[in-house]
Design a protein around this motif. Structure first.
Motif, PDB file in Angstrom:
ATOM      1  N   ALA A 293       0.817  -1.213   0.000  1.00 23.89           N
ATOM      2  CA  ALA A 293       0.000   0.000   0.000  1.00 23.89           C
ATOM      3  C   ALA A 293       0.856   1.270   0.000  1.00 23.89           C
ATOM      4  N   GLY A 294       2.176   1.119   0.080  1.00 24.35           N
ATOM      5  CA  GLY A 294       3.059   2.271   0.053  1.00 24.35           C
ATOM      6  C   GLY A 294       3.283   2.936   1.398  1.00 24.35           C
ATOM      7  N   VAL A 295       2.765   2.328   2.477  1.00 22.75           N
ATOM      8  CA  VAL A 295       2.992   2.885   3.816  1.00 22.75           C
ATOM      9  C   VAL A 295       4.480   2.802   4.156  1.00 22.75           C
ATOM     10  N   TYR A 296       5.115   1.708   3.728  1.00 22.65           N
ATOM     11  CA  TYR A 296       6.549   1.527   3.921  1.00 22.65           C
ATOM     12  C   TYR A 296       7.193   1.175   2.585  1.00 22.65           C
ATOM     13  N   THR A 297       8.460   1.527   2.461  1.00 22.53           N
ATOM     14  CA  THR A 297       9.216   1.231   1.250  1.00 22.53           C
ATOM     15  C   THR A 297      10.227   0.126   1.542  1.00 22.53           C
ATOM     16  N   GLU A 298      10.765  -0.436   0.509  1.00 26.90           N
ATOM     17  CA  GLU A 298      11.803  -1.445   0.634  1.00 26.90           C
ATOM     18  C   GLU A 298      13.022  -0.964  -0.149  1.00 26.90           C
ATOM     19  N   PRO A 299      14.170  -0.747   0.464  1.00 28.07           N
ATOM     20  CA  PRO A 299      14.437  -1.025   1.890  1.00 28.07           C
ATOM     21  C   PRO A 299      13.764  -0.018   2.812  1.00 28.07           C
ATOM     22  N   LEU A 300      13.561  -0.436   4.055  1.00 35.71           N
ATOM     23  CA  LEU A 300      12.835   0.404   5.009  1.00 35.71           C
ATOM     24  C   LEU A 300      13.606   1.669   5.336  1.00 35.71           C
ATOM     25  N   TYR A 301      14.915   1.538   5.527  1.00 29.86           N
ATOM     26  CA  TYR A 301      15.762   2.705   5.828  1.00 29.86           C
ATOM     27  C   TYR A 301      16.533   3.084   4.578  1.00 29.86           C
ATOM     28  N   ARG A 302      16.494   4.360   4.241  1.00 30.98           N
ATOM     29  CA  ARG A 302      17.182   4.838   3.041  1.00 30.98           C
ATOM     30  C   ARG A 302      18.250   5.867   3.414  1.00 30.98           C
TER      31      ARG A 302
END
Length: 302
Positions: A293-302
């Motif tokens: 849903a786009g709440v989190y991205t991969e990777p989580l930390y950028r």
């Protein structure tokens, strides 16, 4: 203003079975639940992470998450041990576990000297609570024992796989916490909720506000914790081998004495966590859906 996130991760997690439940991978990239809480806290404005752990977990803990988070923000460790007691007290030889969430937070005294938010390591809280808590701490800087709590809706915090314990809250019309009652045996009951004792279910208001141990506190609180811990220990009987010094009970005591105020900031986010081993598949699916849903991205930390 500097603020810290304090993560209580010293629990043994006996209901989970084999393994340390706080360190189980649940995200699509192998993230653990703490990864998401830390991500959301940093996004909300918190500057530093303090992990409360047991010393026997330290090596695994650092390898699985601590060393990674140190590359993102300042990190400190506090150690909760059952033998770590005030002068004049000794741990009973048959005591198996540390002394509960009150002792856990007290272990941060001298390490945390700024306003802070306390959370459980194995609970996913959603983003809203972190934003509400951080804004509260900034707005109320310097006000001493003015605290807040992220209040969750009971029906959003239940497990499909067994009973849970929640602090059911009594909230005034002005939004201040008036009391917390630790309530065990809470289960889903159709579309509602109930307590279950010896197979007998008693309905509970599913829209009740509950505490999930997400408390925004100030450094002044450590002195109260220390005084209260000594009183707690002095009142124990030899048979009280499993007694716990609980954070909600300490805060409730301050409210009743009129020495603290706690604003309840209600969040509609849905809690989930790995209370039971069977919860893991549902948690993995929930995080997958949040990523999609786009709440989190991969990777989580950028």
């Amino acid at each position: 203003m500097k603020t810290s996130l304090v993560v209580m991760a010293a629990g043994i997690g006996s209901r989970f079975g084999k393994g340390i439940k706080q360190l189980e991978p649940v995200g699509p990239g192998g993230e653990i639940i703490m990864d998401y809480s830390i991500h959301d806290a940093l996004e909300a404005g918190f500057d530093r992470v303090v992990f409360i752990i047991r010393r026997d977990l330290e090596e695994d803990f650092r390898a699985i998450i601590g060393n990674r988070i140190e590359k993102i923000c300042p990190v400190a460790y506090a150690f909760q041990e059952k033998e770590n007691l005030p002068d004049g007290f000794t741990c009973p030889p048959d005591r198996k576990k540390p002394w509960g969430t009150g002792q856990a937070v007290l272990s941060c005294k001298g390490i945390v000297n700024e306003p802070f938010l306390v959370i459980n390591a194995d609970d996913y809280y959603g983003k809203e609570g972190f934003c509400l808590a951080h804004d509260f701490l900034v707005k109320n800087a310097g006000k001493g024992n003015a605290f807040c709590m992220a209040g969750f809706i009971l029906k959003n915090t239940l497990s499909d796989n067994g009973s849970v314990t929640r602090g059911i809250c009594r909230v005034s019309d002005s939004g201040l916490l008036e009391g917390v009652v630790e309530t065990g045996g809470l289960v889903k009951d159709g579309d509602g909720a109930a307590t279950e004792v010896n197979g007998v279910r008693t309905p509970v208001d599913a829209d009740s506000i509950v505490s999930m141990n997400m408390w925004a506190l100030t450094p002044e609180f450590f002195d109260e914790l220390e005084r209260g811990f000594k009183t707690f220990l002095a009142g124990l009987k030899p048979e009280d081998l499993k007694a716990e010094y609980l954070l909600p009970a300490v805060i409730d005591g301050m409210i009743q004495k009129g020495t603290a105020t706690v604003e309840v900031l209600t969040t509609r986010d849905r809690w989930f966590g790995v209370t039971y081993h069977e919860d893991k598949d549902a948690v993995v699916e929930s995080f997958r859906a949040l990523h999609e849903a786009g709440v989190y991205t991969e990777p989580l930390y950028r």
